[in-house]
Design an enzyme around this catalytic site. Structure first.
Site, PDB file in Angstrom:
ATOM      1  N   HIS A 151     -51.816 -89.897 -32.896  1.00  0.00           N
ATOM      2  CA  HIS A 151     -51.737 -90.229 -31.473  1.00  0.00           C
ATOM      3  C   HIS A 151     -52.444 -91.557 -31.202  1.00  0.00           C
ATOM      4  CE1 HIS A 151     -51.144 -89.690 -27.270  1.00  0.00           C
ATOM      5  NE2 HIS A 151     -51.015 -88.368 -27.304  1.00  0.00           N
ATOM      6  N   HIS A 154     -51.909 -93.023 -24.516  1.00  0.00           N
ATOM      7  CA  HIS A 154     -52.484 -92.247 -23.412  1.00  0.00           C
ATOM      8  C   HIS A 154     -54.003 -92.375 -23.283  1.00  0.00           C
ATOM      9  CE1 HIS A 154     -48.713 -89.481 -23.850  1.00  0.00           C
ATOM     10  NE2 HIS A 154     -48.409 -90.723 -23.496  1.00  0.00           N
ATOM     11  N   TYR A 156     -56.254 -92.144 -25.438  1.00  0.00           N
ATOM     12  CA  TYR A 156     -57.084 -91.505 -26.449  1.00  0.00           C
ATOM     13  C   TYR A 156     -57.697 -92.616 -27.304  1.00  0.00           C
ATOM     14  CZ  TYR A 156     -54.942 -87.062 -25.088  1.00  0.00           C
ATOM     15  OH  TYR A 156     -54.530 -85.952 -24.381  1.00  0.00           O
ATOM     16  N   ARG A 281     -38.305 -87.402 -19.398  1.00  0.00           N
ATOM     17  CA  ARG A 281     -37.402 -86.685 -18.509  1.00  0.00           C
ATOM     18  C   ARG A 281     -35.975 -86.630 -19.050  1.00  0.00           C
ATOM     19  NH1 ARG A 281     -36.320 -86.473 -13.166  1.00  0.00           N
ATOM     20  NH2 ARG A 281     -36.158 -84.299 -13.730  1.00  0.00           N
ATOM     21  N   CYS A 330     -40.794 -79.982 -12.213  1.00  0.00           N
ATOM     22  CA  CYS A 330     -41.736 -79.653 -11.124  1.00  0.00           C
ATOM     23  C   CYS A 330     -43.185 -79.857 -11.546  1.00  0.00           C
ATOM     24  CB  CYS A 330     -41.515 -78.220 -10.664  1.00  0.00           C
ATOM     25  SG  CYS A 330     -42.020 -76.968 -11.875  1.00  0.00           S
ATOM     26  N   GLU A 398     -28.067 -61.316  -0.106  1.00  0.00           N
ATOM     27  CA  GLU A 398     -28.660 -62.550   0.413  1.00  0.00           C
ATOM     28  C   GLU A 398     -28.169 -62.769   1.842  1.00  0.00           C
ATOM     29  OE1 GLU A 398     -30.094 -66.053   1.592  1.00  0.00           O
ATOM     30  OE2 GLU A 398     -30.863 -64.913  -0.126  1.00  0.00           O
TER      31      GLU A 398
END
Length: 631
Positions: A151, A154, A156, A281, A330, A398
Site C-alpha cells: 500500500h 491514501h 499511509y 465506483r 450509499c 403496497e
C-alpha cells in the site's frame, strides 16, 4: 456476453480466470490482529461466488505500530491463521493476495491510540520498518498467498514519504523527488527479494494528490516506472488522503461518477506499460465490460459490488444480471460502518449478512406458512424475498402504485440514480420469485382479517414530520418529499426548513431545475450531520459551489405567505420567500389498526424498519432480513 471480463490474464506464474478483482477493504472483523472465522466465511463466500481474486485487507508489517482493528503479519504467530484463511479460499477455487502497509498517520486514529500526533521517524526507525516489510512478505509467502500488494496510497506511511504535501524532512529521505521516493522503493525492493520469482507484486498507488499541494500524475508515472524496474508487476490506482476532502475518493460515494479514476489510470498504464487495475465506483457489469473493451485498463475492481452481492461474478458469468443486488454507493454499511466504532464491523445496506456469512445462511423453513408483508419499501422487499427463499407463501401489499418506497424517492435526487435502480431491480426480483404482489393495496385491519395469514410483517415505513408552528398549513408551505416525487412544483425564492440530508438534496434538486439557490435553515449547530463522511464532503462542496445559504442554530417560529421567521441567539430574523419547504425528518406511520387486528386474530405482528423507528435504510433492511431469517 461478457467476453472481456472472462478473458484470463497471466501475471508471472499466476493465472486469473477473469479481469474483475475484489480489492482490499477494511472490515474491522478483528480486534487482535488475527484472522478469525468471520474473515474466512466472508472471503470464502466471495470465492464461491466466482470472485477470481480476493485481496485480503491491509495488514500491518511493524509490531507496535499496527492499528488494532486491522490484520497483521508483523509476527510469526499470525501466520497459521493467515494460512487457514488462504487454504479456505484455495479450497473453493479462489486466488488471494495480501495487502501490506504501515499506517503512518492512520494508526493515530486507532481506538487504542486516538488522535496521537506521531513523531518524525529516525533513520533507525526507517530501517526497522523497511526490514519489517521484508519479514511480512516472507510470512505472506509462508502463509501461501498468491500475490502481495504494498500500500503506497491514501496517506499511509509510504505515500506520506513520497508526497511533498506530507514529507517535510530535510535529510536523505526528504526534499527532492528522488529522496522522497527512496524509502517506498527500499520497502518495495525488500518485499520483492522475499518473494519467489513467479509470485506477482502489486502496489496500491495514488494517481495524484487532491486538495493538497502534493503528487501530480506525472509524479505517479515517474514513481511507477521506478517501481517497475525493481520488480513491481501491477498498479492498483486510486486517490485520497486523510486530512482533506480528498478522503471522499478512497471509498467513493454515490455522488461521484462511475469510473471517475479511469482516464488518469489509462494514462498511467499507457506511459508505464504496466498491468493496471481501474477502480472507483465500478458496480455494473456492462460498464465494466465496456471499460475493458475500450482497453482503458487491464482489470477492474468491483469490490463493494461484491460486498453487496457475494454471488456477483457467478451471476455475471451465468447472465443472471437481473438477480444482482447492486451496490448503490450509499457507504452506510462499508465506510460509515467502519468509522462508527459503535458498530461491531462493516455491513451493507444491500446485504446485511456481511461479516455474518456463517450464521446468515438462508435455509428452508421446517414450517412454511402464509405471511402478509405490509409495505413494499426496501424493508418490506427484503423481508418478502427472504421469507420466500425460506419457502413461505408471501403476500406483499403496497399502498402506492410501485415497489421501492423511499429508495425510489431518494434515487430521484441528483447523483443518486443507483438507488432508484437498486430498488427497481429488487422489485423485479420480488415478482420473479413468485411473490403475490398487490399494488395500490394499503393493509387495513379488514384486509388482515380477510387474508387470514399466519403472520404479518409490518413494514409500512414512515411519513414526513410537519411541525405544528404558526403558518405550517399555508398554501405556500410544502413538504420536501412531494417536491422530490414531482407532485409539487415550486418557484421563486425558496426557504428550506431542515439542513439534513433530505433538505440539502432538495436544495440540489431545485438548483438543478433552474431555481436560485435556496436558503436552508437548520436548528442544530451544523448541516449534513446525518450524512456519512464521504457524502458530507461532496455535499459541503455543493453548498460552496452552488452558494446555498445555510443558517444554523436557528429556530423557526412562524411562516407567513411571503416569509419564514426565525430566532437565532435571541435575534429575530426574517427570510423572504415564495415557498417554504419542510425537511425536518420522518416518524413511524400509525399502525395501531394492524396491531389490534393481529391481536384479535392471535397471529404474530413483526414490526421492522421505519415502522418501528424512523432511521436509515441500513437498519431497516438489517431488521427485515434478520426477522425473516428467524421466522
Amino acid at each position: 456476453m461478457f467476453e472481456k471480463i472472462f478473458t484470463p490474464i497471466k501475471i508471472r506464474d499466476l493465472v486469473l480466470d477473469s479481469r474483475v478483482v475484489m480489492t482490499a477493504m477494511g472490515t474491522r472483523f478483528t480486534d487482535n490482529h488475527l484472522v478469525n472465522s468471520k474473515h474466512i466465511a466472508y472471503h470464502v463466500a466471495r470465492a464461491k461466488g466466482g470472485c477470481t481474486l480476493n485481496m485480503v485487507e491491509v495488514s500491518g508489517v511493524h509490531d507496535g505500530s499496527d492499528a488494532i482493528m486491522f490484520l497483521s503479519l508483523a509476527r510469526d504467530e499470525y501466520v497459521p491463521e493467515m494460512k487457514r484463511l488462504v487454504d479456505a479460499i484455495h479450497e473453493v477455487g479462489g486466488k488471494c493476495g495480501i495487502q501490506l502497509y504501515q499506517g503512518g498517520l492512520g494508526v493515530c486514529f486507532d481506538s487504542d491510540a486516538a488522535m496521537l500526533v506521531p513523531d518524525a521517524m529516525s533513520l533507525e526507525d526507517i530501517q526497522e520498518v523497511r526490514i519489517a516489510f521484508g519479514e511480512a512478505a516472507r510470512r505472506a509467502v509462508e502463509a501461501g498467498f498468491d500475490l502481495i500488494e504494498v500500500h503506497c496510497a491514501h496517506q499511509y506511511l509510504l505515500h506520506s514519504f513520497l508526497s511533498p504535501a506530507f514529507n517535510h524532512r530535510s535529510d536523505e529521505y526528504g526534499g527532492s523527488f528522488e529522496n522522497r521516493a527512496k524509502f517506498p522503493l527500499e520497502c518495495l525492493e525488500i518485499v520483492r527479494k522475499n518473494m519467489p520469482d513467479g509470485m506477482p507484486l502489486f502496489i496500491r498507488m495514488n494517481l495524484q494528490d487532491d486538495y493538497v499541494d502534493g503528487l501530480s500524475i506525472e509524479d505517479c508515472i515517474r514513481f511507477c516506472k521506478m517501481a517497475k524496474a525493481i520488480g513491481v508487476d501491477v498498479l492498483n490506482l486510486s486517490r485520497g488522503n486523510m486530512v482533506s476532502a480528498a478522503n471522499k475518493f478512497e471509498v467513493p460515494p454515490i455522488d461521484l461518477p462511475h469510473g471517475f479514476n479511469l482516464p488518469m489510470a489509462s494514462r498511467v498504464r499507457r506511459e508505464t506499460g504496466m498491468i493496471t487495475i481501474g477502480v472507483g465506483r465500478i458496480n455494473d457489469p456492462y460498464f465494466a465490460e465496456k471499460v475493458l473493451e475500450d482497453d482503458l485498463v487491464d482489470m477492474v475492481a468491483m469490490s463493494r459490488a461484491q460486498l453487496a452481492d457475494p454471488e456477483l461474478m457467478n451471476k455475471i458469468r451465468d447472465g443472471r444480471i437481473n438477480e444482482i443486488d447492486r451496490c448503490c454507493g450509499c457507504n452506510e454499511g462499508c465506510l460509515d460502518g467502519f468509522a462508527n466504532l459503535d458498530m461491531p464491523h462493516i455491513t451493507c445496506l444491500r446485504n446485511p449478512a456481511v461479516g455474518r456469512e456463517a450464521e446468515c445462511v438462508i435455509t428452508p423453513s421446517d414450517n412454511p406458512r402464509t405471511v402478509l408483508v405490509a409495505g413494499g419499501g426496501m424493508a418490506g422487499m427484503m423481508a418478502a424475498r427472504t421469507l420466500r427463499k425460506r419457502g413461505h407463501r408471501v403476500i406483499l401489499c403496497e399502498a402506492s402504485n410501485r415497489l421501492g418506497g423511499q429508495f425510489i424517492l431518494a434515487g430521484s435526487t441528483p447523483h443518486k440514480l443507483d438507488m432508484k435502480k437498486a430498488a427497481l431491480e429488487m422489485g423485479e426480483q420480488i415478482v420473479n420469485l413468485g411473490i403475490d404482489v398487490r399494488l395500490n393495496t394499503p393493509v387495513t385491519a379488514e384486509l388482515i382479517r380477510q387474508l387470514k395469514s399466519d403472520a404479518v410483517f409490518n413494514c409500512v415505513g414512515s411519513s414526513p414530520i410537519i411541525p405544528s408552528i404558526p403558518g405550517s398549513s399555508l398554501p405556500n408551505v410544502v413538504e420536501s418529499h412531494d417536491i422530490i416525487d414531482g407532485k409539487v412544483k415550486v418557484s421563486g425564492k425558496v426557504v428550506i426548513i431542515g439542513g439534513g440530508m433530505v433538505g440539502l438534496e432538495t436544495a440540489e434538486l431545485l438548483i438543478e431545475s433552474g431555481l436560485t439557490p435556496p436558503t436552508v435553515l437548520e436548528m442544530g449547530s451544523a448541516v449534513c450531520v446525518d450524512m456519512g463522511s464521504a457524502r458530507k464532503y461532496c455535499m459541503m462542496q455543493t453548498i460552496e459551489d452552488s452558494k446555498i445559504a445555510c443558517v444554523t442554530d436557528i429556530k423557526v417560529t412562524e411562516i407567513r405567505e411571503n416569509m419564514v421567521i426565525g430566532e437565532k441567539n435571541g435575534e429575530h430574523l426574517e427570510f423572504p420567500c415564495d415557498y417554504a419547504v419542510f425537511a425536518v425528518g420522518s416518524h413511524s406511520r400509525d399502525s395501531h389498526e394492524l396491531k389490534e387486528a393481529c391481536s384479535e386474530l392471535g397471529i404474530d405482528l413483526i414490526t421492522v424498519g421505519d415502522a418501528k423507528e424512523a432511521r436509515r435504510a441500513l437498519e431497516a433492511t438489517r431488521e427485515a432480513f434478520d426477522a425473516a431469517l428467524a421466522f
